[in-house]
Design a protein around this motif. Structure first.
Motif, PDB file in Angstrom:
ATOM      1  N   LEU A  36       0.807  -1.213   0.000  1.00 54.37           N
ATOM      2  CA  LEU A  36       0.000   0.000   0.000  1.00 54.37           C
ATOM      3  C   LEU A  36       0.839   1.261   0.000  1.00 54.37           C
ATOM      4  O   LEU A  36       0.521   2.243  -0.657  1.00 54.37           O
ATOM      5  CB  LEU A  36      -0.927  -0.003   1.234  1.00 54.37           C
ATOM      6  N   GLY A  43      -3.768   4.033  -3.487  1.00 57.64           N
ATOM      7  CA  GLY A  43      -4.423   4.284  -2.207  1.00 57.64           C
ATOM      8  C   GLY A  43      -5.145   5.595  -2.118  1.00 57.64           C
ATOM      9  O   GLY A  43      -5.806   5.879  -1.138  1.00 57.64           O
ATOM     10  N   PHE A 196      -6.943   4.020   1.355  1.00 57.59           N
ATOM     11  CA  PHE A 196      -6.260   2.770   1.035  1.00 57.59           C
ATOM     12  C   PHE A 196      -7.199   1.883   0.225  1.00 57.59           C
ATOM     13  O   PHE A 196      -8.220   1.410   0.735  1.00 57.59           O
ATOM     14  CB  PHE A 196      -5.840   2.023   2.315  1.00 57.59           C
TER      15      PHE A 196
END
Length: 410
Positions: A36, A43, A196
């Protein structure tokens, strides 16, 4: 008080999961978080315009409507520790739930993650940090924290870009920052939960860590059973025998129009009626502002009325609990499409509930505001004086909670 000139308007508002993760799970957590962080473009969500309710409007989930707040709640963490949470901590939990209910894309899973994070970081307490920020103790707080320069429920750090001291000592702001997304105050930096992609597929504890970036990433799962119990307790439907809905104690008081958007027009009290020319008692305070200016809920509460009513044109009545006592706030003269809440909705202080208009007995665009201590059936008081006496805070755009529920069929 704000001073930018507006057209003066007046009205006659007569009342007519058991153990910490194994080493394998820890490795998986690290891989997921590294992915991420390494690909931030995945994200990030698009930033919507704060003042455009249609960009962020959503339907408030019935299972996230906060009910009566108990005096205390006892639950066990995953490792078997018993923890008791008092009414003040539960009030902060109610704010987290309510903000989540009005934030598009969060839902019950997102709220659960936020509660897990708040329980882990502060046991749902608003913590000041005088060693890092002496002025933090000047804001309402539940105790003192000392983790670097962290503040508040989610232990957010000003130096990390989460916000200023005043922002982070505000429970609603902290909840909005944790959730992030288009209506979040940080435009994705730092990233909140909604920033995210795929957070819904993560273990809730992993998702909480993604936002918190803690040096102890495996702590959050321990509090999941407690968070689940808090969520169940605060959103449990009232019993059919309950005569009236319980309105939780408000977390703060705010001014009903954004800073710099209004001027004071016609005050509370005796005046010459602009329509009849006779001397009459004006039960509200008029704040002149441009049509479409966001009207904000002055406090946390429950919408009791939203729609047309006589000389008010269109009216919203919100029931609050302030210092343990019932209070009702009236907002009048919105145009037909200017109402963004419906009866039964739970709102938070500073939430965009309507737009300024000029319907009913009105000579120009403005907000007619009434405050009724004791409830809607009790006599009003001077709204401006009441707000000043309760230290109402003026809000700028980034501090306004976007409209969260647009009624259908209007």
């Amino acid at each position: 008080m704000p001073a930018r000139a507006r057209r003066v308007a007046v009205c006659c508002g007569s009342r007519a999961w058991t153990r910490p993760f194994s080493d394998l799970m820890t490795k998986i957590t690290g891989i997921l978080l590294a992915f991420l962080v390494a690909i931030p473009s995945l994200g990030m969500l698009a930033v919507a315009t704060l003042m455009n309710p249609s960009a962020v409007s959503c339907t408030v989930l019935a299972d996230l409507s906060v009910g009566p707040i108990p005096d205390s709640l006892t639950a066990r963490t995953r490792d078997g520790q018993s923890i008791t949470i008092d009414r003040q901590q539960l009030t902060h939990a109610a704010t987290i739930i309510t903000v989540g209910a009005h934030t598009a894309g969060v839902g019950p899973t997102g709220v659960l993650i936020a509660l897990m994070a708040g329980l882990t970081e502060s046991t749902l307490r608003m913590l000041a940090n005088p060693s890092a920020y002496p002025t933090s103790v000047e804001f309402p707080n539940d105790g003192i924290g000392s983790d670097h320069d962290s503040l508040g429920i989610f232990q957010m750090r000003p130096t990390a870009g989460w916000g200023g001291v005043a922002d982070l000592m505000d429970p609603s702001y902290q909840a909005r920052a944790f959730y992030g997304g288009p209506s979040g105050p940080n435009n994705g930096s730092p990233r909140g939960l909604l920033d995210f992609v795929g957070w819904q597929t993560l273990d809730p504890g992993v998702a909480a860590q993604a936002v918190e970036v803690s040096a102890h990433p495996n702590r959050y799962q321990n509090y999941q059973p407690v968070a689940e119990e808090v969520l169940r307790a605060l959103t449990r439907a009232p019993t059919p025998s309950a005569a009236d809905p319980h309105v939780p104690e408000t977390s703060r008081i705010v001014f009903p129009l954004p800073d710099g958007t209004y001027t004071f027009a016609s005050p509370f009290g005796w005046r010459t009626d602009p329509f009849t020319g006779k001397r009459t008692f004006h039960e509200g305070s008029d704040l002149a502002a441009a049509g479409g200016t966001p009207i904000l809920a002055i406090a946390d509460g429950v919408v009791a009325f939203a729609g047309p009513r006589g000389g008010y044109g269109n009216l919203i009545i919100i029931e609050h609990t302030v210092d343990g006592q019932p209070v009702a706030s009236f907002y009048a003269h919105m145009w037909d499409m200017g109402i963004h809440v419906a009866v039964g909705n739970t709102v938070v202080a500073g939430q965009h509930i309507a737009d300024v208009g000029s319907a009913g007995r009105s000579t120009g665009t403005h907000l007619h505001l009434e405050i009724h201590p004791g409830g809607a059936t009790q006599p009003p008081v001077d709204a401006v004086q009441w707000l000043a006496a309760h230290d109402a805070k003026g809000l700028e755009g980034e501090s306004i909670v976007p409209a969260g529920c647009v009624p259908t069929g209007r």
